[in-house]
Design a protein around this motif. Structure first.
Motif, short mmCIF file in Angstrom:
data_model
loop_
_atom_site.label_atom_id
_atom_site.label_comp_id
_atom_site.label_asym_id
_atom_site.label_seq_id
_atom_site.Cartn_x
_atom_site.Cartn_y
_atom_site.Cartn_z
N HIS A 82 63.03 19.84 59.55
CA HIS A 82 61.38 20.16 59.75
C HIS A 82 60.68 21.18 60.14
O HIS A 82 59.72 21.33 60.36
N GLU A 83 62.12 21.99 60.48
CA GLU A 83 61.81 23.06 61.87
C GLU A 83 61.49 24.01 60.76
O GLU A 83 61.87 24.17 59.81
N ASP A 84 61.47 25.15 61.26
CA ASP A 84 60.98 26.89 60.33
C ASP A 84 61.76 27.84 59.89
O ASP A 84 61.38 29.14 59.83
N ARG A 136 59.15 34.63 67.51
CA ARG A 136 57.95 33.79 66.70
C ARG A 136 56.42 33.48 67.47
O ARG A 136 55.56 32.94 67.67
N PHE A 156 68.99 24.85 62.77
CA PHE A 156 67.07 24.52 62.58
C PHE A 156 67.34 23.07 61.65
O PHE A 156 68.25 22.38 60.88
N GLU A 201 62.93 28.36 56.66
CA GLU A 201 62.18 28.59 55.62
C GLU A 201 61.19 30.04 55.88
O GLU A 201 61.46 30.59 55.36
N SER A 202 60.14 29.68 57.19
CA SER A 202 58.96 30.75 57.45
C SER A 202 59.12 31.45 58.66
O SER A 202 58.56 32.70 58.56
N TYR A 203 60.88 31.41 58.68
CA TYR A 203 61.06 32.43 59.76
C TYR A 203 61.36 33.70 59.90
O TYR A 203 61.26 33.99 58.58
N GLU A 240 51.43 25.36 66.12
CA GLU A 240 52.13 25.01 65.56
C GLU A 240 53.68 25.71 66.24
O GLU A 240 54.69 25.53 65.93
N THR A 241 53.24 26.41 67.36
CA THR A 241 54.08 27.80 67.68
C THR A 241 54.96 26.85 68.97
O THR A 241 54.39 26.29 70.11
N TYR A 282 54.06 34.19 64.99
CA TYR A 282 53.15 33.18 64.22
C TYR A 282 51.61 32.95 65.22
O TYR A 282 50.59 31.89 64.48
#
Ligand code: AMP
Length: 249
Positions: A59-61, A181, A56, A63-65, A239-240, A184
């Motif tokens: 700036h990618e996901d 993903r 990752f 934490e929120s994955y 955002e996906t 999302y």
């Protein structure tokens, strides 16, 4: 890790073949289809769940994955996996998270143009997981086709005694490739995302396909390109980021 080693040695002594399915969890039918495929080729199947920080960008996901271990474990038990490996960061990266494996030629272009760190991070973690699990074979999804090619190339380059098997892409009723993903996506975004496979299949010209995706509601297309025997694409709905590929017929 010590427990994994012990079980592994027991299996090896009994001459049982080990299959391996690495995942980042938030499991869906796509992952479970790989477990079933592994069960067809091996006597024992290990599944790892680990969200790998090295693949990752900041700036990618990461934490929120999506993470849902309890539900993952239930699904894996029902699917017949023999062992679930949930490594700690310190086991995989005893010297701290760093990339030390090159993604090779397959890892150049396409997704790498937009996520330059990604395939090096994937190659690094898969190499380390292979060292820990020591499988006879491993299954990767064709959904992430470039990743499958990177792993095949790495195994060849490093002369690892591991057979790499590609599993077909599992899709929803509209043909959207299943992905952790997808969780999302809002309802309206989902309807847009479901156009991707249709347009990839019906519009061979990359420029025409790009504009058809934008007309369908995609916000940005990273690439549509043909390589290997595939037409591969990545694009954004809100955002996906969505990824897909189809076999060129
Ligand atoms: P991930 O958890 O996204 O890292 O994926 C773990 C493995 O599952 C990778 O080999 C992916 O290619 C595979 N995979 C993900 N989505 C699908 C799908 N829809 N069909 C088949 N395999 C998949």
């Amino acid at each position: 890790m010590a427990a994994l080693c012990k079980i592994n040695n027991k299996w090896k002594d009994a001459e049982l073949k080990t299959g391996f399915v690495p995942t980042m969890g938030a499991l869906h039918e796509g992952h479970l289809s790989l477990v079933k495929l592994a069960l067809e080729h091996a006597d024992r199947v290990v599944v790892s769940i680990y969200v790998n920080p090295a693949q990752f960008a900041p700036h990618e996901d990461f934490e929120s994955y999506p993470r849902d271990i309890d539900s993952d474990l239930e699904k894996l038990e029902a699917a017949g996996a023999h062992l679930v490996y949930l490594p700690q960061e310190a086991e995989l990266y005893p010297d701290g998270v760093k990339i030390d494996m090159d993604a090779g030629r397959a890892g150049a272009g396409l997704d790498a143009d937009f996520r330059p760190h990604f395939f090096h991070g994937v190659a690094t973690i898969v190499r380390r997981l292979f060292d820990h699990v020591q499988p006879d074979m491993a299954v990767f999804g064709e959904k992430d086709y470039q990743q499958l090619m990177v792993i095949r190339e790495m195994v060849e380059r490093q002369n690892l005694p591991i057979e790499i098997i590609g599993g077909p892409t599992m899709r929803d009723d509209h043909g959207l490739a299943l992905s952790s993903r997808n969780a999302y996506l809002s309802e309206s975004e989902l309807a847009i995302a479901q156009q991707m496979n249709v347009i990839l299949r019906d519009t061979p010209d990359p420029e025409a396909a790009k504009s058809a995706l934008l007309t369908a509601g995609f916000d940005k297309i990273d690439y549509i390109e043909e390589r290997w025997d595939r037409r591969l694409a990545a694009g954004w709905v809100g955002e996906t980021r969505l990824l897909d590929n189809i076999k060129i017929t």
